[in-house]
Design a protein around this motif. Sequence first.
Motif, mmCIF file in Angstrom:
data_model
loop_
_atom_site.group_PDB
_atom_site.id
_atom_site.type_symbol
_atom_site.label_atom_id
_atom_site.label_comp_id
_atom_site.label_asym_id
_atom_site.label_seq_id
_atom_site.Cartn_x
_atom_site.Cartn_y
_atom_site.Cartn_z
ATOM 1 N N THR A 58 -7.972 -10.088 1.190
ATOM 2 C CA THR A 58 -9.083 -10.283 0.260
ATOM 3 C C THR A 58 -9.420 -11.757 0.053
ATOM 4 O O THR A 58 -10.327 -12.084 -0.688
ATOM 5 N N GLY A 59 -8.680 -12.632 0.688
ATOM 6 C CA GLY A 59 -8.919 -14.063 0.543
ATOM 7 C C GLY A 59 -7.720 -14.830 1.054
ATOM 8 O O GLY A 59 -6.885 -14.305 1.779
ATOM 9 N N TRP A 60 -7.624 -16.071 0.645
ATOM 10 C CA TRP A 60 -6.492 -16.902 1.047
ATOM 11 C C TRP A 60 -6.329 -18.039 0.052
ATOM 12 O O TRP A 60 -7.231 -18.323 -0.735
ATOM 13 N N GLU A 61 -5.174 -18.668 0.097
ATOM 14 C CA GLU A 61 -4.950 -19.858 -0.714
ATOM 15 C C GLU A 61 -4.196 -20.876 0.113
ATOM 16 O O GLU A 61 -3.373 -20.532 0.960
ATOM 17 N N GLY A 62 -4.522 -22.144 -0.101
ATOM 18 C CA GLY A 62 -3.873 -23.224 0.614
ATOM 19 C C GLY A 62 -2.951 -23.994 -0.311
ATOM 20 O O GLY A 62 -3.360 -24.417 -1.390
#
Length: 155
Positions: A58-62
């Motif tokens: 559903t998305g990503w995070e860095g």
Amino acid sequence: MKFLHAKDTISGQEARAYATINGQVEEMFYAKKIEAKAKKTKKGIKTLNKRGTQNKATGWEGTGSLTIYYVTSLFRKMMLEYIKNGKDTYFDLQVVNEDPTSSIGKQTVIIKNVNLDEVTLAAFDVDAEVLEEEISFTFDDADILDEFGKPVLGE
């Protein structure tokens, strides 16, 4: 059977890193280790006729971390600018891995919109031979400008 030549592994010391902060490029000669990771966020989905839970991205995070020798006030000043004036700083990190011994060439990655999580404001350690600090950060974009080639395999 084919194999990877040891000379084609990348030495951790054969790297360069640069931070572009407010239009100024800072060579990060004091960096010891940089690691930036992109992690998918997922939602567990249950459906009829499937007992197990499926997952949908559903998305990503860095997120990342930067270990540096305690020899610059740059990041402390950025944090103090936020503490005192509420002005947050976002910047880009460029990491170049290029080992001249390897046949695979170089890789250049830009980590974009880096934002610091925490910074050591002051430190000392009477038992330490050298002082280091760990800085965690988040980011929201990245690009690969140069990518490694394929290694020449041995037979």
